[in-house]
Scaffold this motif. Structure first.
Motif, PDB file in Angstrom:
ATOM      1  N   ARG A  92     -38.442  19.321  -2.548  1.00  0.00           N
ATOM      2  CA  ARG A  92     -38.601  20.762  -2.700  1.00  0.00           C
ATOM      3  C   ARG A  92     -39.025  21.407  -1.385  1.00  0.00           C
ATOM      4  NH1 ARG A  92     -41.651  18.993  -7.119  1.00  0.00           N
ATOM      5  NH2 ARG A  92     -43.527  19.929  -6.240  1.00  0.00           N
ATOM      6  N   SER A  94     -41.321  23.349  -0.630  1.00  0.00           N
ATOM      7  CA  SER A  94     -42.765  23.422  -0.379  1.00  0.00           C
ATOM      8  C   SER A  94     -43.356  22.099   0.094  1.00  0.00           C
ATOM      9  CB  SER A  94     -43.492  23.873  -1.651  1.00  0.00           C
ATOM     10  OG  SER A  94     -43.278  22.938  -2.704  1.00  0.00           O
ATOM     11  N   GLN A  95     -42.592  21.006   0.045  1.00  0.00           N
ATOM     12  CA  GLN A  95     -43.166  19.691   0.309  1.00  0.00           C
ATOM     13  C   GLN A  95     -43.136  19.249   1.769  1.00  0.00           C
ATOM     14  OE1 GLN A  95     -40.869  17.633  -2.729  1.00  0.00           O
ATOM     15  NE2 GLN A  95     -42.619  17.622  -4.130  1.00  0.00           N
ATOM     16  N   ARG A 112     -40.597  27.407   7.870  1.00  0.00           N
ATOM     17  CA  ARG A 112     -40.495  27.602   6.429  1.00  0.00           C
ATOM     18  C   ARG A 112     -39.101  27.193   5.969  1.00  0.00           C
ATOM     19  NH1 ARG A 112     -40.916  33.000   2.666  1.00  0.00           N
ATOM     20  NH2 ARG A 112     -40.748  31.879   0.690  1.00  0.00           N
ATOM     21  N   THR A 152     -46.305  16.610   1.512  1.00  0.00           N
ATOM     22  CA  THR A 152     -47.401  16.807   0.576  1.00  0.00           C
ATOM     23  C   THR A 152     -47.508  15.625  -0.377  1.00  0.00           C
ATOM     24  OG1 THR A 152     -45.960  18.045  -0.924  1.00  0.00           O
ATOM     25  CG2 THR A 152     -47.213  19.324   0.686  1.00  0.00           C
ATOM     26  N   SER A 214     -48.856  25.820   0.552  1.00  0.00           N
ATOM     27  CA  SER A 214     -47.549  25.887  -0.104  1.00  0.00           C
ATOM     28  C   SER A 214     -46.622  26.765   0.700  1.00  0.00           C
ATOM     29  CB  SER A 214     -47.717  26.479  -1.516  1.00  0.00           C
ATOM     30  OG  SER A 214     -48.105  27.837  -1.413  1.00  0.00           O
ATOM     31  N   ALA A 215     -45.351  26.795   0.288  1.00  0.00           N
ATOM     32  CA  ALA A 215     -44.384  27.632   0.992  1.00  0.00           C
ATOM     33  C   ALA A 215     -44.768  29.106   0.892  1.00  0.00           C
ATOM     34  CB  ALA A 215     -42.982  27.416   0.405  1.00  0.00           C
ATOM     35  N   HIS A 216     -45.350  29.517  -0.259  1.00  0.00           N
ATOM     36  CA  HIS A 216     -45.738  30.919  -0.409  1.00  0.00           C
ATOM     37  C   HIS A 216     -46.888  31.267   0.534  1.00  0.00           C
ATOM     38  CE1 HIS A 216     -43.094  31.507  -3.790  1.00  0.00           C
ATOM     39  NE2 HIS A 216     -43.595  30.443  -4.384  1.00  0.00           N
ATOM     40  N   GLU A 217     -47.802  30.316   0.753  1.00  0.00           N
ATOM     41  CA  GLU A 217     -48.905  30.561   1.669  1.00  0.00           C
ATOM     42  C   GLU A 217     -48.435  30.630   3.099  1.00  0.00           C
ATOM     43  OE1 GLU A 217     -51.146  27.220   0.489  1.00  0.00           O
ATOM     44  OE2 GLU A 217     -52.468  28.342  -0.825  1.00  0.00           O
ATOM     45  N   SER A 219     -45.657  32.069   3.981  1.00  0.00           N
ATOM     46  CA  SER A 219     -44.652  33.119   4.086  1.00  0.00           C
ATOM     47  C   SER A 219     -44.956  34.123   5.183  1.00  0.00           C
ATOM     48  CB  SER A 219     -44.519  33.860   2.753  1.00  0.00           C
ATOM     49  OG  SER A 219     -45.736  34.495   2.414  1.00  0.00           O
ATOM     50  N   ASP A 227     -38.325  35.968   2.848  1.00  0.00           N
ATOM     51  CA  ASP A 227     -38.391  35.444   1.495  1.00  0.00           C
ATOM     52  C   ASP A 227     -36.991  35.222   0.955  1.00  0.00           C
ATOM     53  OD1 ASP A 227     -39.368  38.709   0.215  1.00  0.00           O
ATOM     54  OD2 ASP A 227     -37.439  37.962   0.944  1.00  0.00           O
TER      55      ASP A 227
END
Length: 251
Positions: A92, A94-95, A112, A152, A214-217, A219, A227
């Motif tokens: 994924r 985010s990993q 990202r 992660t 995470s990926a959102h953090e 961004s 995004d």
């Protein structure tokens, strides 16, 4: 040079590098690095130095991306895009925790990742917020970019292939100017799959110290907070010039 990268992935790569507009502080676009009539890419691209394995939740492994300008003109606005493909297509966005270094600052830039329709992960070496407008590789010169990668703790074990597609960003357009060889590595779990002293950056923080971001953090870094919606818009813009972009592929 014949490429194995499909057109769909190429469009996604360009979209990741081109978030729809050039940075507000950017000057005139750099001269084109690729020119009509050349049979090969202007930048020879090679990945080297990385460990054979990483442990999920373990430390960073360091590797290098070597860009060699084979032309007699300087190539500016260069953004390598790292493509990760795992055998089971379960990795994924985010990993992978990927960072790259530039000569103008000590702290690394964060990459990202975005997920393609084929479950490949693509992440550009770009950071508009930090004023990074791409690498410059002088005529006949070689530039080596340092990267470091960690995974992660929730990453599934498996085999991964990393490659780099290289794009020259020119305002809201882009040229495909390089493609690397493959860097294959394993992701393991438990205590037996750390990169080891030859691949681990001892000065880097360990993702095991607290929860990895995470990926959102992330961004707010990378492509100026690009995004998914913006990536889709950029992909449509890139697709509008598909004939031009695909015509610039080196065969």
């Amino acid at each position: 040079m014949r490429l194995c990268t499909p057109a769909s992935l190429f469009l996604t790569v360009v979209a990741v590098v081109l978030p729809g507009a050039a940075p507000a502080h950017a000057e005139a676009p750099p001269p084109a690095c690729a020119t009509a009539g050349e049979s090969d890419f202007p930048l020879t691209t090679r990945i080297h130095g990385g460990p054979d394995s990483y442990r999920a939740g373990g430390g960073f492994g360091t590797w290098y991306l070597e860009l060699t300008n084979t032309t007699g003109r300087s190539c500016a606005g260069i953004h390598p895009v790292v493509v990760l493909v795992d055998d089971d297509r379960v990795l994924r966005a985010s990993q992978p925790l990927l960072e790259f270094y530039t000569q103008d600052r000590e702290l690394p830039h964060t990459v990202r990742f975005e997920t393609t329709d084929e479950d490949e992960l693509v992440g550009a070496l770009a950071d508009d917020d930090a004023g990074f407008e791409g690498f410059t590789v002088g005529a006949g010169r070689t530039l080596t970019v340092k990267l470091r990668l960690a995974l992660t703790s929730d990453t599934v074990a498996g085999e991964v292939v990393a490659t780099a597609a290289v794009v020259q960003r020119r305002e809201d357009d882009g040229d495909w100017v390089g493609q690397s060889d493959e860097y294959r590595f394993r992701i393991g779990t438990g205590t037996g799959a750390d990169p080891g002293p030859d691949g681990t950056d001892p000065a880097s923080p360990d993702p095991r110290d607290g929860d990895p971001p995470s990926a959102h953090e992330l961004s707010g870094t990378g492509l100026g907070g690009l995004d998914t919606a913006l990536a889709a818009t950029a992909l449509l813009l890139a697709a509008g010039g598909v004939a031009v972009l695909l015509g610039r592929r080196r065969r």
